[in-house]
Design an enzyme around this catalytic site. Structure first.
Site, short mmCIF file in Angstrom:
data_model
loop_
_atom_site.label_atom_id
_atom_site.label_comp_id
_atom_site.label_asym_id
_atom_site.label_seq_id
_atom_site.Cartn_x
_atom_site.Cartn_y
_atom_site.Cartn_z
N CYS A 76 0.83 -1.37 -0.08
CA CYS A 76 -0.09 0.16 -0.04
C CYS A 76 0.89 1.36 0.05
CB CYS A 76 -1.01 -0.04 1.21
SG CYS A 76 -2.25 -1.34 1.41
C1 BEZ Z 1 0.71 -4.69 1.85
O1 BEZ Z 1 0.14 -3.67 1.73
O2 BEZ Z 1 1.72 -5.03 1.79
C2 BEZ Z 1 -0.42 -5.82 2.40
C3 BEZ Z 1 -1.76 -5.31 3.18
C4 BEZ Z 1 -2.49 -6.35 3.49
C5 BEZ Z 1 -2.31 -7.62 3.16
C6 BEZ Z 1 -1.07 -8.09 2.48
C7 BEZ Z 1 -0.15 -6.92 1.88
#
Ligand code: BEZ
Length: 211
Positions: free
Chosen positions: A45
């Site tokens: 994210c």
């Molecule tokens: C991420 O942004 O890395 C992430 C967020 C939630 C679950 C898996 C990855």
């Protein structure tokens, strides 16, 4: 019920990193991109929000308002924004909606319970000035999206809205386009007096219209 292409985009009120908004008033007359990210302070994210902030001038050029959405508290957004700026080299320059109870996420079917019961998947909605959904993309949490592709689709959608053309496989802005089948040859002659390449009667190619 799932929100599908062509459906009205649900309205909502929300607190965002740039103040309180009513969605329909906020986007009034513009195109919009509403995208969810599963959680603040997560690696994928962080990269997505940084890259989208870099692309903001491109969205602005196309008259598109961008909004992120996270099922996190508003108070967490500021600390994460500082991390995004530090690690991605860009300041957040669009509102990120705080949806801690997941109410907006559920309205937009961004939570897929068999994937995760509380976090959102990576949804993207492109919404037209008529407030109808024009594009819906869903990615799993583990895969970062391609926001250059989101821009490419917006270019195609805006061309269709302005010129009644469609775009072929792997089309990029500036390349030839297709006259939509609802336009008769008679109507096409008026619009394209210099003609078109008819590969088949239903496959009529013209240079991309300008403007
Ligand atoms: C991420 O942004 O890395 C992430 C967020 C939630 C679950 C898996 C990855």
């Amino acid at each position: 019920m799932a929100i599908l292409i062509g459906d009205a985009a649900p309205d909502f009120e929300a607190d965002t990193s740039e103040g309180h908004i009513r969605f329909h008033d906020y986007i009034d007359g513009h195109w919009a991109v509403l995208f969810s990210h599963p959680k603040n302070f997560t690696p994928v994210c962080t990269t997505e929000l940084g890259y989208t902030a870099k692309l903001k001038p491109e969205f602005d050029k196309r008259g598109v308002k961008v909004l992120g959405l996270s099922v996190d508290e508003l108070k967490n957004h500021a600390g994460w924004a500082a991390d995004i700026e530090e690690t991605q080299g860009t300041r957040l320059n669009f509102p990120v909606i705080a949806d801690p109870r997941g109410e907006i996420a559920r309205k937009y079917d961004m939570i897929h319970p068999n994937a995760d019961n509380t976090l959102t998947v990576r949804s993207v909605f492109v919404i037209g000035p008529d407030k109808k959904v024009k594009l819906k993309i869903e990615y799993p949490a583990s895969t970062g999206r391609n926001f250059d592709e989101v821009l490419r689709v917006i270019d195609s959608l805006q061309l269709t809205a302005r010129h009644q053309v469609a775009t072929p496989v792997n089309w990029k802005n500036g390349e030839d386009v297709i006259i939509v089948t609802s336009v008769t040859d008679e109507q096409a002659k008026a619009k394209y007096p210099e003609g078109w390449k008819a590969v088949k009667p239903y496959l009529r190619i013209v240079p991309q219209p300008r403007g």
